[in-house]
Scaffold this motif. Sequence first.
Motif, PDB file in Angstrom:
ATOM      1  N   ASP A  64      75.599 -23.045  69.658  1.00  0.00           N
ATOM      2  CA  ASP A  64      74.763 -24.235  69.542  1.00  0.00           C
ATOM      3  C   ASP A  64      73.878 -24.328  70.784  1.00  0.00           C
ATOM      4  OD1 ASP A  64      76.261 -25.407  71.648  1.00  0.00           O
ATOM      5  OD2 ASP A  64      77.542 -26.511  70.259  1.00  0.00           O
ATOM      6  N   ARG A  65      73.029 -25.327  70.815  1.00  0.00           N
ATOM      7  CA  ARG A  65      72.067 -25.421  71.920  1.00  0.00           C
ATOM      8  C   ARG A  65      72.748 -25.605  73.271  1.00  0.00           C
ATOM      9  NH1 ARG A  65      71.117 -29.879  68.506  1.00  0.00           N
ATOM     10  NH2 ARG A  65      71.383 -31.922  69.453  1.00  0.00           N
ATOM     11  N   TYR A  66      73.922 -26.187  73.283  1.00  0.00           N
ATOM     12  CA  TYR A  66      74.639 -26.376  74.550  1.00  0.00           C
ATOM     13  C   TYR A  66      75.172 -25.039  75.073  1.00  0.00           C
ATOM     14  CZ  TYR A  66      74.225 -30.989  72.553  1.00  0.00           C
ATOM     15  OH  TYR A  66      73.716 -32.119  71.965  1.00  0.00           O
ATOM     16  N   ASP A  67      75.677 -24.193  74.167  1.00  0.00           N
ATOM     17  CA  ASP A  67      76.115 -22.844  74.556  1.00  0.00           C
ATOM     18  C   ASP A  67      74.942 -22.057  75.137  1.00  0.00           C
ATOM     19  OD1 ASP A  67      78.685 -23.299  73.409  1.00  0.00           O
ATOM     20  OD2 ASP A  67      78.019 -22.521  71.464  1.00  0.00           O
ATOM     21  N   ILE A  68      73.798 -22.201  74.500  1.00  0.00           N
ATOM     22  CA  ILE A  68      72.614 -21.450  74.923  1.00  0.00           C
ATOM     23  C   ILE A  68      72.128 -21.929  76.290  1.00  0.00           C
ATOM     24  CG2 ILE A  68      70.211 -20.917  74.335  1.00  0.00           C
ATOM     25  CD1 ILE A  68      71.201 -21.245  71.323  1.00  0.00           C
ATOM     26  N   LEU A  69      72.109 -23.225  76.496  1.00  0.00           N
ATOM     27  CA  LEU A  69      71.704 -23.754  77.805  1.00  0.00           C
ATOM     28  C   LEU A  69      72.652 -23.272  78.903  1.00  0.00           C
ATOM     29  CD1 LEU A  69      70.652 -27.361  76.732  1.00  0.00           C
ATOM     30  CD2 LEU A  69      69.139 -25.602  77.705  1.00  0.00           C
ATOM     31  N   GLU A  70      73.930 -23.201  78.601  1.00  0.00           N
ATOM     32  CA  GLU A  70      74.918 -22.699  79.563  1.00  0.00           C
ATOM     33  C   GLU A  70      74.679 -21.216  79.856  1.00  0.00           C
ATOM     34  OE1 GLU A  70      77.572 -23.231  82.376  1.00  0.00           O
ATOM     35  OE2 GLU A  70      76.880 -24.872  81.087  1.00  0.00           O
ATOM     36  N   ALA A  71      74.343 -20.446  78.814  1.00  0.00           N
ATOM     37  CA  ALA A  71      74.068 -19.021  79.006  1.00  0.00           C
ATOM     38  C   ALA A  71      72.843 -18.811  79.894  1.00  0.00           C
ATOM     39  CB  ALA A  71      73.866 -18.338  77.655  1.00  0.00           C
ATOM     40  N   PHE A  72      71.849 -19.658  79.764  1.00  0.00           N
ATOM     41  CA  PHE A  72      70.685 -19.586  80.649  1.00  0.00           C
ATOM     42  C   PHE A  72      71.141 -19.645  82.109  1.00  0.00           C
ATOM     43  CE2 PHE A  72      67.294 -20.923  77.561  1.00  0.00           C
ATOM     44  CZ  PHE A  72      66.259 -20.148  78.036  1.00  0.00           C
ATOM     45  N   LYS A  73      71.951 -20.656  82.421  1.00  0.00           N
ATOM     46  CA  LYS A  73      72.392 -20.852  83.812  1.00  0.00           C
ATOM     47  C   LYS A  73      73.150 -19.633  84.328  1.00  0.00           C
ATOM     48  CE  LYS A  73      74.554 -24.799  83.481  1.00  0.00           C
ATOM     49  NZ  LYS A  73      75.168 -26.112  83.690  1.00  0.00           N
ATOM     50  N   THR A  74      74.018 -19.076  83.497  1.00  0.00           N
ATOM     51  CA  THR A  74      74.812 -17.915  83.892  1.00  0.00           C
ATOM     52  C   THR A  74      73.923 -16.695  84.095  1.00  0.00           C
ATOM     53  OG1 THR A  74      76.706 -18.766  82.664  1.00  0.00           O
ATOM     54  CG2 THR A  74      76.710 -16.409  83.177  1.00  0.00           C
ATOM     55  N   ARG A  75      73.051 -16.435  83.145  1.00  0.00           N
ATOM     56  CA  ARG A  75      72.251 -15.210  83.192  1.00  0.00           C
ATOM     57  C   ARG A  75      71.144 -15.249  84.240  1.00  0.00           C
ATOM     58  NH1 ARG A  75      71.159 -13.689  77.044  1.00  0.00           N
ATOM     59  NH2 ARG A  75      69.644 -12.333  78.057  1.00  0.00           N
ATOM     60  N   LEU A  76      70.731 -16.412  84.671  1.00  0.00           N
ATOM     61  CA  LEU A  76      69.745 -16.495  85.744  1.00  0.00           C
ATOM     62  C   LEU A  76      70.297 -15.929  87.056  1.00  0.00           C
ATOM     63  CD1 LEU A  76      68.019 -19.891  84.960  1.00  0.00           C
ATOM     64  CD2 LEU A  76      66.833 -17.714  85.360  1.00  0.00           C
ATOM     65  N   LYS A  77      71.605 -15.721  87.121  1.00  0.00           N
ATOM     66  CA  LYS A  77      72.241 -15.158  88.322  1.00  0.00           C
ATOM     67  C   LYS A  77      72.246 -13.626  88.302  1.00  0.00           C
ATOM     68  CE  LYS A  77      75.235 -19.180  88.535  1.00  0.00           C
ATOM     69  NZ  LYS A  77      76.573 -19.681  88.229  1.00  0.00           N
ATOM     70  N   ASN A  78      71.863 -13.003  87.177  1.00  0.00           N
ATOM     71  CA  ASN A  78      71.883 -11.541  87.044  1.00  0.00           C
ATOM     72  C   ASN A  78      70.736 -10.886  87.803  1.00  0.00           C
ATOM     73  OD1 ASN A  78      74.097 -11.623  85.350  1.00  0.00           O
ATOM     74  ND2 ASN A  78      72.925 -11.396  83.466  1.00  0.00           N
ATOM     75  N   SER A  79      70.904  -9.582  88.088  1.00  0.00           N
ATOM     76  CA  SER A  79      69.798  -8.789  88.629  1.00  0.00           C
ATOM     77  C   SER A  79      68.853  -8.464  87.466  1.00  0.00           C
ATOM     78  CB  SER A  79      70.326  -7.487  89.238  1.00  0.00           C
ATOM     79  OG  SER A  79      70.788  -6.620  88.212  1.00  0.00           O
ATOM     80  N   ALA A  80      67.652  -7.995  87.784  1.00  0.00           N
ATOM     81  CA  ALA A  80      66.668  -7.664  86.745  1.00  0.00           C
ATOM     82  C   ALA A  80      67.185  -6.551  85.830  1.00  0.00           C
ATOM     83  CB  ALA A  80      65.338  -7.277  87.381  1.00  0.00           C
ATOM     84  N   ASP A  81      67.774  -5.488  86.395  1.00  0.00           N
ATOM     85  CA  ASP A  81      68.294  -4.397  85.563  1.00  0.00           C
ATOM     86  C   ASP A  81      69.446  -4.869  84.690  1.00  0.00           C
ATOM     87  OD1 ASP A  81      66.486  -2.472  86.330  1.00  0.00           O
ATOM     88  OD2 ASP A  81      67.809  -1.558  87.821  1.00  0.00           O
ATOM     89  N   GLU A  82      70.324  -5.646  85.283  1.00  0.00           N
ATOM     90  CA  GLU A  82      71.474  -6.181  84.537  1.00  0.00           C
ATOM     91  C   GLU A  82      70.986  -7.062  83.384  1.00  0.00           C
ATOM     92  OE1 GLU A  82      75.681  -8.080  86.086  1.00  0.00           O
ATOM     93  OE2 GLU A  82      73.848  -8.725  87.081  1.00  0.00           O
ATOM     94  N   GLU A  83      69.965  -7.845  83.652  1.00  0.00           N
ATOM     95  CA  GLU A  83      69.475  -8.754  82.624  1.00  0.00           C
ATOM     96  C   GLU A  83      68.710  -8.007  81.531  1.00  0.00           C
ATOM     97  OE1 GLU A  83      69.447 -12.067  80.472  1.00  0.00           O
ATOM     98  OE2 GLU A  83      70.684 -11.554  82.194  1.00  0.00           O
ATOM     99  N   ARG A  84      67.991  -6.938  81.877  1.00  0.00           N
ATOM    100  CA  ARG A  84      67.342  -6.118  80.850  1.00  0.00           C
ATOM    101  C   ARG A  84      68.398  -5.524  79.926  1.00  0.00           C
ATOM    102  NH1 ARG A  84      66.964  -0.946  80.589  1.00  0.00           N
ATOM    103  NH2 ARG A  84      67.287  -0.672  82.823  1.00  0.00           N
TER     104      ARG A  84
END
Length: 175
Positions: free
Chosen positions: A134-154
């Motif tokens: 749901d949208r709350y899960d997705i908003l939480e994933a944003f916060k988590t993934r913003l901590k990744n490196s560029a290669d990790e996030e690709r």
Amino acid sequence: MSDKTLTPRPSNLSREQFVSQYGDIYEHSPWVAEIAWDQGLSEKEDTPSGLAEVLGAVLNAAGPERQLEVIRAHPDLAGKAAIAGELTDDSTREQAGAGLDQCSPEELARFERLNQAYKDQFGFPFVIAVKGKDRYDILEAFKTRLKNSADEERRTAIEQINQIARFRLQGRVER
């Protein structure tokens, strides 16, 4: 993942027919289907899981620049294209299924801020397989993934895109 047979069977199609039928599985990236067909398809690829494996392998084998093209072909979640009704049919269904079409103005503003922060940091849109979220899960994933490196996030975005492809193929036998 269902082991039902896709119709029409991918292994029985000409290249043109295959790309016409399955070229939209990866957002605005029919080249994935073209390469998969060029490599040869067997009856193993006549199921959603079998075809997803082959298509995913094509994307995984692509160079980083080609992968970035596929990532950049995806729309922002709850973004301007969604609001304007400019998404592909698959993206529209997927975002609605996660309730992104029901965001409050405050939630839409939050998505807009996070989408922009993510694009500023990584140079491509945030992509997540929204089915079952749901949208709350997705908003939480944003916060988590913003901590990744560029290669990790690709790499994470490519994993998510391959998951989206699996869900789309599964949906074709469930309709």
